[in-house]
Design a protein around this motif. Structure first.
Motif, short mmCIF file in Angstrom:
data_model
loop_
_atom_site.label_atom_id
_atom_site.label_comp_id
_atom_site.label_asym_id
_atom_site.label_seq_id
_atom_site.Cartn_x
_atom_site.Cartn_y
_atom_site.Cartn_z
N ALA A 1 0.84 -1.20 0.00
CA ALA A 1 0.00 0.00 0.00
C ALA A 1 0.87 1.25 0.00
CB ALA A 1 -0.93 -0.01 1.21
N CYS B 1 -4.01 6.35 -0.94
CA CYS B 1 -5.35 5.77 -1.12
C CYS B 1 -6.33 6.83 -1.58
CB CYS B 1 -5.84 5.13 0.19
SG CYS B 1 -6.06 6.30 1.54
N THR C 1 -6.19 4.01 -6.80
CA THR C 1 -5.90 3.29 -5.57
C THR C 1 -7.19 2.99 -4.82
OG1 THR C 1 -5.53 5.40 -4.46
CG2 THR C 1 -3.59 4.26 -5.34
N ASN D 1 -12.54 -1.58 -0.15
CA ASN D 1 -11.43 -1.65 0.80
C ASN D 1 -11.87 -2.50 1.98
OD1 ASN D 1 -9.32 -1.30 2.55
ND2 ASN D 1 -9.21 0.92 2.29
#
Length: 813
Positions: A378, A421, A448, A524
């Motif tokens: 990430a 993100c 993302t 997510n």
């Protein structure tokens, strides 16, 4: 044609003959004769025509015809002379019956053909003698086969007959013409047209040659071609019997004119025809190639001009081309990453030159077809692409959707960049080589995963509904909210940062998770859950029992955790009561009598309150009367009265003692009860009963019945003129007695102390009748009022005892 003209004129004459006067008209005029016609005249046996020259010393000429004739000719006239034509109609005696005259001029003299010749294949020229008085001439041409005939009006000699066929024999004659008409044809002459010229079809196979080709010409035995360069006087003549000729060693890009002729077997040359042809240009030399970029990328080609070229075309090995009249042109590039070559050709009307020598060039590189982004961890991303040919290095542009840009130069096929993100990154790769960068770049979007919300607030908006609120997060297009427990999961999908999860189970701990999702990257799944408990389940009332005058015990279910508090609420019309407990029962106190309540149960925990359970009606017992009064009517009967009790419809009054009890059931506020024992202490009870059967037990101060009236009352006279009243006491004698004697002459009263069973009264007179009442005296000082009186007759002394006359019973009011 001449015969047709005669028939027409004869018909015209017949029309005129029908008229009354004779008419005369000239039908045909030649150089030495005239033909006339006239209308017939009735009675005429002959006609005479006289032609008299006008303005001429010549003698008149006569002609005579029978009476049946209407047309005739006068000959031996002089050419080109004006005659007065007179017609006379005569009878048998030669008398003139009618006459008519007109003027007409004879045609000129007949010319002679001097010479005929043909210089063109479609015409013959005739030379002839010109005659006086002629205003024009007619050339007559007729084919020997008779399938062609023509007459051509001309003005002088020589003149030409046209529209003839090549190499064909014709018979020609000439006639003179004036206002009077035409002469006779001259003696005929023969002539033949010459052959046609060959029709050349020329081309330039190379830049130094011209090819002339033609179809064979009929009756031609030889062909002559003469070529001359434009601007030059040098001629080149070629004789041939073939039908094509190639002229070599010519100058490139130069115009040449070729004259062609054909000869017949008689050695006569026919028509000539000239055509001009330019040779092809020579090959140009390419001097420079420049690869350019911009809005219209391409290559610019430069070359040296060549003679005779009117246009140039540059060709790329990719098949593209550009054409121009100048010495340079521009080809737009449509291919990338290629090793190409270019050549130039020149062209004019004759065709194109040979290609120039090829010159190589390289195009700008192609963009990578496949570009992708990988995110092994990430926040750490890599742009990657496939290797491209003819590339020296790559420039990678990375632009975030908020405008932030990154740039990466590399000779490798990967580029690292930080990624956060919830953002979309636009990545493009530009390969570079000597021609420059790739003109196009495939843009690849990489989004993302959406960020997790950090301010999730979960609150209970109803017993079975959780409202979840959070701030919008970057990159989320949809939020999936779940409330999960061991056996079920509730979902909520919405684009807004709020969600209400309903139809949950009460008294249940749910793991609430807000999962942001995007269409490109999905959801997510790393967002942390929030644990929240729903409100307690609603308790249900099982039973209610009265434990006191104003208290009731409520029994209910306990469906929740042990730390749940249960609140029981009784709501009446004017007041309410409540109690709390963590157990399964609770006692409601201080509930007024005679009231109907709605009793509900609510559970409360740290999560909130439950919905109220199903309510049940609670009717408290009717109110006990505030006061109860017991009054004794007779020794064995009492009257009980009480004030009204709220909520009571009927009452049961009870007097209870060890010696017995009395009871009555009534709708009234009073009750008359018998079977009372005198001198007895009674407990007073009252039951108030509602219309639904609820009973209130009411207890009051005890009631003591009055002392018993004595029995065996007797009246005695004593010797000392006194009277003694004697009785027997009933029960314990703890009270005084009063004795009353009522007579006609006197009334006496005596008080006997407790325990005494007689009382003496001093009599004043004797022999009276007395009413005797013996009654106990209560501690309050009141005597018992319902003891029965007795009447005695007491004689004067000498009698031992009085006589009972009667016993009286008092009425009970």
């Amino acid at each position: 044609m001449y015969k047709l003209w005669l028939l027409f004129t004869f018909a015209q004459f017949q029309i005129c003959a029908a008229q009354k006067d004779i008419s005369l008209s000239v039908f045909t005029v030649t150089s030495k004769s005239m033909t006339v016609q006239w209308s017939g005249h009735t009675g005429a046996s002959s006609y005479k025509i006289t032609a008299t020259p006008k303005n001429s010393p010549e003698r008149p000429v006569f002609a005579q015809f029978s009476g049946n004739t209407v047309m005739g000719s006068v000959n031996s006239l002089t050419p080109n002379t004006v005659y007065t034509m007179q017609l006379e109609a005569m009878d048998n005696a030669l008398n003139v019956l009618s006459s008519a005259e007109t003027e007409e001029t004879t045609a000129p003299d007949v010319p002679s053909v001097l010479q005929t010749y043909s210089k063109l294949s479609d015409s013959i020229t005739v030379e002839f003698t010109e005659v006086p008085g002629a205003t024009g001439y007619i050339l007559r041409a007729e084919s020997k086969t008779g399938d062609f005939f023509s007459e051509t009006n001309v003005t002088s000699s020589p003149s030409t007959v046209v529209h003839l066929q090549p190499y064909t024999d014709y018979i020609l004659s000439v006639m003179s013409v004036n206002s009077g008409g035409r002469s006779q044809p001259s003696y005929p002459a023969k002539a033949r047209t010459v052959v046609m010229a060959p029709k050349l079809n020329t081309s330039s196979p190379t830049n130094e040659s011209i090819l002339a080709v033609w179809a064979p010409v009929e009756h031609a035995v030889l062909y002559t071609l003469v070529i001359i360069r434009e601007g030059s006087y040098v001629r080149n003549k070629v004789n041939t019997t073939n039908t094509e000729v190639t002229f070599d060693n010519l100058q490139s890009g130069t115009s040449y004119c070729i004259k062609s002729m054909a000869w017949d077997a008689e050695g006569r040359i026919g028509d000539d025809m000239t055509v001009c042809q330019i040779t092809r240009p020579s090959s140009p030399d390419v001097v420079d190639i420049q690869v350019t970029q911009g809005r219209t990328p391409g290559i610019a080609i430069y070359w040296v001009s060549v003679q005779g070229a009117v246009n140039y075309t540059a060709w790329s090995s990719s098949g593209q081309n550009c054409s121009t009249v100048n010495t340079n042109c521009y080809i737009m590039l449509t291919e990338c990453g290629q090793n190409r070559s270019v050549y130039v050709i020149a062209s004019n009307e004759a065709g194109t030159s040979s290609p120039s020598e090829s010159v190589n060039y390289i195009t700008y590189p192609c963009p990578p077809e496949k570009i992708w982004v990988e995110e092994p961890t990430a926040g750490d991303c890599y742009v990657m692409w496939e290797e491209v040919a003819l590339v020296e290095f790559y420039v990678t542009f990375i632009k975030r959707d908020d405008g932030t840009e990154n740039l990466c130069n590399t000779t490798e096929t990967t580029c690292q960049f930080p990624c956060m993100c919830g953002y979309t990154y636009l990545t493009s790769v530009f390969p570079y080589n000597k021609a420059g960068p790739s003109l196009l770049a495939h843009v690849r979007n990489y989004t993302t995963i959406p960020c997790c919300p950090h301010d999730v607030q979960v609150q209970l908006v109803s017993t079975e509904t959780l409202e979840i609120m959070w701030s919008p997060v970057k990159g989320a297009e949809l939020y999936e909210t779940t409330a999960a427990e061991t056996s079920d999961t509730i979902h909520c999908n919405d684009t807004s940062p709020v969600c209400a999860l309903s139809d949950l189970r009460c008294n249940t701990a749910y793991s609430v998770t807000v999962t942001p999702c995007s269409e490109l990257r999905g959801c997510n799944s790393t967002c942390a859950p929030n644990l929240h408990e729903t409100a307690p389940c609603s308790p249900e009332i099982l039973n209610m029992t009265q434990t006191g005058n104003s208290s009731y015990r409520v029994l209910y279910t306990t469906p929740n955790s042990p730390n749940t508090t249960y609140t029981i609420t009784a709501t009446g019309r004017y007041n309410r009561g409540s109690c709390q407990s963590k157990n399964n029962s609770c006692e409601l106190t201080q509930l007024p009598c005679g009231t109907t309540y709605e009793v509900t149960a609510v559970a409360t925990s740290a999560a909130g309150k439950s919905l109220p359970g199903f309510s049940k009606a609670l009717e408290t017992g009717p109110c006990c009367p505030d006061s109860v009064n017991v009054s004794q009517v007779t020794q064995a009967m009492t009257n009980v009265t009480w004030s009204p009790g709220s909520g009571a419809r009927s009452y049961i009054a009870s007097l209870t003692s060890q010696r017995g009890h009395a009871k009555c059931h009534t709708l009234d506020n009073h009750c008359l009860m018998g079977c009372i024992t005198c001198g007895t202490n009674y407990s007073v009870y009252l039951e108030a009963i509602s219309s639904t059967g609820h009973i209130s037990q009411c207890t009051y101060h005890g009631f003591s019945s009055s002392a018993c009236c004595p029995t065996g009352v007797k009246l005695y006279r004593r010797t000392n003129y006194s009277l003694r009243v004697y009785w027997r006491s009933v029960g314990l004698q703890t009270q005084n007695h009063t004795v009353e004697l009522y007579g006609t002459g006197a009334n006496y009263t005596c008080i006997a102390a407790a325990g005494s069973t007689y009382c003496d009264i001093q009599e004043e007179t004797c022999g009276d009748v007395y009413t005797v009442v013996v009654a106990p005296v209560e501690q309050s000082g009141l005597k018992v009022s319902f003891c029965q009186p007795r009447t005695y007759s007491v004689p004067c002394p000498g009698s031992n005892a009085g006589m009972v006359i009667s016993r009286q019973r008092r009425s009970v009011k």
